[in-house]
Design an enzyme around this catalytic site. Structure first.
Site, short mmCIF file in Angstrom:
data_model
loop_
_atom_site.label_atom_id
_atom_site.label_comp_id
_atom_site.label_asym_id
_atom_site.label_seq_id
_atom_site.Cartn_x
_atom_site.Cartn_y
_atom_site.Cartn_z
N LYS A 116 0.83 -1.12 0.03
CA LYS A 116 0.05 -0.09 -0.03
C LYS A 116 0.97 1.19 0.04
O LYS A 116 0.45 2.14 -0.62
CB LYS A 116 -0.87 -0.02 1.02
CG LYS A 116 -1.99 -0.92 1.12
CD LYS A 116 -3.04 -0.56 2.44
CE LYS A 116 -3.69 -2.11 2.67
NZ LYS A 116 -5.11 -2.18 2.54
N GLU A 200 -2.19 7.15 8.44
CA GLU A 200 -2.90 8.13 7.58
C GLU A 200 -3.92 8.78 8.29
O GLU A 200 -4.59 8.30 9.19
CB GLU A 200 -3.30 7.89 6.09
CG GLU A 200 -4.29 6.64 6.22
CD GLU A 200 -4.63 6.15 4.84
OE1 GLU A 200 -3.98 6.00 3.90
OE2 GLU A 200 -5.81 5.78 4.60
N HIS A 235 -14.08 -2.85 9.14
CA HIS A 235 -13.62 -2.45 7.80
C HIS A 235 -13.51 -3.40 6.85
O HIS A 235 -12.79 -3.57 6.06
CB HIS A 235 -12.15 -2.19 7.99
CG HIS A 235 -11.80 -0.84 9.15
ND1 HIS A 235 -12.29 0.43 8.83
CD2 HIS A 235 -11.14 -1.00 10.47
CE1 HIS A 235 -12.09 0.95 9.93
NE2 HIS A 235 -11.40 0.38 10.63
N ARG A 293 -6.75 -8.30 -8.81
CA ARG A 293 -7.42 -9.59 -8.62
C ARG A 293 -8.71 -9.43 -9.15
O ARG A 293 -9.49 -8.36 -8.95
CB ARG A 293 -7.34 -10.31 -7.78
CG ARG A 293 -7.51 -9.53 -6.41
CD ARG A 293 -7.89 -10.34 -5.15
NE ARG A 293 -7.57 -9.43 -3.89
CZ ARG A 293 -8.51 -9.02 -3.44
NH1 ARG A 293 -9.94 -8.74 -3.67
NH2 ARG A 293 -8.37 -8.14 -2.25
P1 ADP Z 1 -7.97 -3.65 3.26
O1 ADP Z 1 -6.97 -3.74 2.09
O2 ADP Z 1 -7.33 -4.19 4.44
O3 ADP Z 1 -9.37 -3.96 2.97
P2 ADP Z 1 -8.20 -0.76 2.68
O4 ADP Z 1 -7.21 0.36 2.56
O5 ADP Z 1 -9.02 -1.23 1.50
O6 ADP Z 1 -7.85 -2.03 3.66
O7 ADP Z 1 -9.46 -0.08 3.66
C1 ADP Z 1 -10.65 -0.87 4.21
C2 ADP Z 1 -11.59 0.08 4.67
O8 ADP Z 1 -10.92 0.98 5.81
C3 ADP Z 1 -11.73 1.19 3.77
O9 ADP Z 1 -13.36 0.54 2.76
C4 ADP Z 1 -12.73 2.00 4.62
O10 ADP Z 1 -13.79 1.79 4.99
C5 ADP Z 1 -11.68 2.04 5.59
N1 ADP Z 1 -10.70 2.97 5.54
C6 ADP Z 1 -9.39 2.88 4.83
N2 ADP Z 1 -8.88 4.10 4.76
C7 ADP Z 1 -9.37 5.03 5.65
C8 ADP Z 1 -9.20 6.31 6.07
N3 ADP Z 1 -8.08 6.97 5.83
N4 ADP Z 1 -10.07 7.05 6.89
C9 ADP Z 1 -11.25 6.32 7.12
N5 ADP Z 1 -11.50 5.05 6.76
C10 ADP Z 1 -10.70 4.40 6.08
#
Ligand code: ADP
Length: 669
Positions: A116, A200, A235, A293
């Site tokens: 990431k 972040e 999440h 994917r």
């Molecule tokens: P993973 O790859 O583990 O699924 P992601 O980076 O896709 O993680 O994030 C999963 C979820 O977490 C997102 O869909 C969102 O709901 C929440 N999320 C991610 N980043 C943020 C952020 N900076 N602020 C608030 N919620 C976030």
């Protein structure tokens, strides 16, 4: 086009891939672990080869063995599904080196998006907007904390190699940072073998909007519109829809084109998803990550575009151009996907394991689709994701699709373990969800409405349970009489209740912590039932009914109703309008003997590994003090002190395995 492919996955996605292969006349080779020897994907494939024991490391992650099987069986390509080896660069490379097509992007694209942190740096230079944060290499705890302090709380810690919400922690204040960082790193190391994290800014009202992209080997890249996956718990996505409600055409195009830029920046080929976080408060959108994917939620895109994305993957991997150009792609109608999980919403969505004793899916049609990898009788094991199925619905517009979803959910029946079906039903019926109040805080905000406290059982359900028990007892008594004249069973004596014209019988049920009694008096063609209702009033109802094939059709006080009824172990589950009520019939005379030891012991909610022990014998703890951390199904579960007291004994050390229900520690008040 290929003649034969190997599907390097299990569960619903393996079944999904096999279905398209079959449609295209392509033969399939399945692989399986010992836990899946009789799984649906194994039965559907043309051939199936054993990998090894259940643990993914010894089965679905055995890249060399899988490749060897592909060679031996003459498969020309490998479809990795999602999870497992789908985003493993070395595996993608090894396939290509062996002259076998990897149905996915080139390993360089996986590598570029695999971290990431690195992906963010790359996207920054491609002009794709990012959430403010630190995604560099410095992993020093104090340094990361200083970054977070400077950003201002809340912040989000994410595993750089993460996925599925694992290793992700929200930190509300500076004082919590160190412990949350340690926990995130532990989870990241356990799940991904890499404890690198990024920090972040945590957006407080975001929507998750992701774009499906597709690219062919000639470099043509299109977007197949967006999915809104804002409804999440921990999440992780639970409900997805396409298109994203309220997104105007200009923004749709803008995000779609940003996603295509992201894909082109890494030389993407095949199906990919570019995830964005959309700030509801400002309307800004930021790149989150790209998943290289096919996603779990790809069916909603298929429903609104009328396309088969697995077919596109196969065509692209075999060298064909994309079947359609951007200007030929259209959105038609609206689709939802609900992920049916074996989990307990009331216990923070704790994954459940167990057997699918009874499983009945809604009928499939042009509006309703069920993607699943399980059948009645299968186990949801602790080894893999506890998803039972994906329920996908489509209709002309969002409101109608939502009606379809609510209806189909009431037709979905599972007995044997806890599921989120009721929860999904509440979600589908919630007025705020219908009104498109979409952001990732939805479930948290509406928790009480979505996870209603167990309500008192209604009189009709008790009456149905009584009828089911009486019918069962009668059937058992008949069987008993047929088998022998031995009349020593205390519960159904061989002289039968019908013949015994004392003509009344008391039935006792336990539902959770409450006990209910129903007095049944035999009448011509049925019974008169005495039931105390929720308000404490004794009601007398005439009732009759028949059971056949799991269905009871009854008339209770003139009201004709029906329900599914499933008997399992010593319990009875009734399903009415998609709602399960599980009752344990008991004999009050024997109840005293069963009184379980309800001491101060704390038990493991599920099988797992102890990853940390925070207390030692003799420690004084407050109510809510974290005592132990258990890792199960790749998630950490903190065991908290249920009351204040002193630790009398700790039964497990860090690193030890525990069984479900095992006593972990003992606390004296
Ligand atoms: P993973 O790859 O583990 O699924 P992601 O980076 O896709 O993680 O994030 C999963 C979820 O977490 C997102 O869909 C969102 O709901 C929440 N999320 C991610 N980043 C943020 C952020 N900076 N602020 C608030 N919620 C976030």
């Amino acid at each position: 086009m290929f003649n034969k492919i190997l599907v390097a996955n299990r569960g619903e996605i393996a079944c999904r891939v096999i279905a398209t292969a079959r449609k295209l006349g392509i033969k399939t080779v399945a692989v399986y672990s010992d836990a899946d020897a009789n799984a649906r994907h194994v039965k559907l494939a043309d051939e199936a080869i054993r990998l090894g024991p259940p643990a993914p490391r010894e089965s679905y992650l055995k890249a060399d063995l899988i490749l060897d099987i592909a060679r031996r069986t003459g498969a020309q390509a490998v479809h990795p599904g999602y999870g497992f080896l789908s985003e493993n660069e070395a595996f993608a490379d090894a396939c290509v080196a062996a002259g076998i097509a990897f149905i996915g992007p080139p390993s360089s694209a996986i590598a570029a998006m695999g971290s990431k942190s690195a992906a963010k740096t790359l996207m920054e230079s491609a002009g794709v907007p990012l959430v403010p944060g630190y995604h560099g290499d410095n992993q020093d705890a104090d340094f990361l904390k200083a970054q977070a302090d400077a950003m201002g709380y809340p912040v989000l810690i994410k595993a750089s190699a993460g996925g599925g919400g694992k290793g992700m922690k929200i930190v509300e204040s500076s004082s919590d940072f160190a412990s949350q960082l340690a926990s995130a790193k532990r989870e990241a190391a356990a799940s991904f073998g890499d404890d690198k994290v990024l920090v972040e800014k945590y957006l407080t009202k975001p929507r998750h909007i992701e774009i499906q992209v597709f690219a062919d080997q000639m470099g043509e890249t299109v977007y197949l519109f967006e999915r809104d996956c804002s409804v999440q718990r921990r999440h992780q996505k639970v409900l997805e829809e396409a298109p994203a409600p309220g997104l105007d055409e200009a923004t749709r195009k803008q995000i779609g084109e940003a996603a295509v830029r992201a894909a082109k920046a890494v030389g993407y080929v095949g199906a990919g998803t570019v995830e964005f976080i959309f700030d509801v408060l400002t309307g800004a959108f930021y790149f989150m990550e790209m998943n290289t994917r096919l996603q779990v939620e790809h069916p909603v895109t298929e429903m609104i575009t009328g396309l088969d994305l697995v077919e596109w993957q196969l065509r692209v991997a075999s060298g064909e151009p994309l079947p359609l150009k951007q200007h030929e792609l259209r959105i038609h109608g609206h689709a939802f996907e609900a992920r049916v999980y074996a989990e307990d919403p009331a216990r923070d969505f704790l994954p459940q394991i167990g057997s699918l004793i009874h499983l009945q899916q809604p009928a499939e049609s042009r509006h309703v689709r069920v993607d699943t990898g399980v059948e009645a009788g299968d186990e949801i094991s602790p080894w893999y994701d506890p998803m039972i199925a994906k329920l996908i619905v489509w209709d002309e517009n969002r409101d109608r699709a939502l009606d379809r979803l609510a209806q189909a959910l009431t037709e979905y029946e599972v007995v044997g373990l806890n599921t989120n079906l009721d929860f999904l039903g509440e979600l589908a019926r919630h007025p705020a969800f219908r009104a498109q109040e979409l952001d990732t805080g939805f479930i948290g905000r509406h928790r009480d409405a979505l996870i209603p406290a167990a309500s008192a059982v209604d009189t009709e359900t008790l009456a149905l349970a009584a009828l089911a028990e009486l019918a069962y007892a009668e059937q058992q008594s008949t069987l008993q009489r047929q088998r022998s004249n031995d009349a020593d069973s205390p519960w159904w004596s061989s002289d039968g209740w019908r013949l015994n014209q004392d003509n009344r019988h008391a039935l006792h049920f336990r539902i959770g912590d409450t006990e209910h009694a129903v007095m049944a008096h035999y009448r011509e063609g049925g019974y008169s039932l005495e039931i105390t209702d929720a308000s404490g009033t004794l009601q007398t109802l005439d009732a009759s009914g028949q059971i056949s094939h799991h269905r009871i059709n009854a008339t209770i006080a003139g009201h004709r109703l029906s329900a599914s009824v499933v008997r399992h172990a010593d319990q009875l589950t009734l399903i009415r309008d998609g709602r399960n009520t599980t009752l344990t019939p008991f004999n009050p005379l024997l109840a005293g003997l069963e009184a379980a030891d309800q001491g101060g012991g704390l038990t493991a909610p599920m099988p797992g590994t102890v990853v940390a022990v925070h207390v030692a014998t003799g420690d004084v703890v407050e109510k809510g003090t974290p005592l132990m951390i258990l890792e199960a199904m790749k998630m950490e579960h903190t065991i908290l002190a249920p009351h204040a007291g002193k630790v009398a004994e700790v039964f497990f050390k860090q690193g030890e395995q525990v069984r479900e229900g095992a006593a972990l520690l003992e606390i004296t008040a």
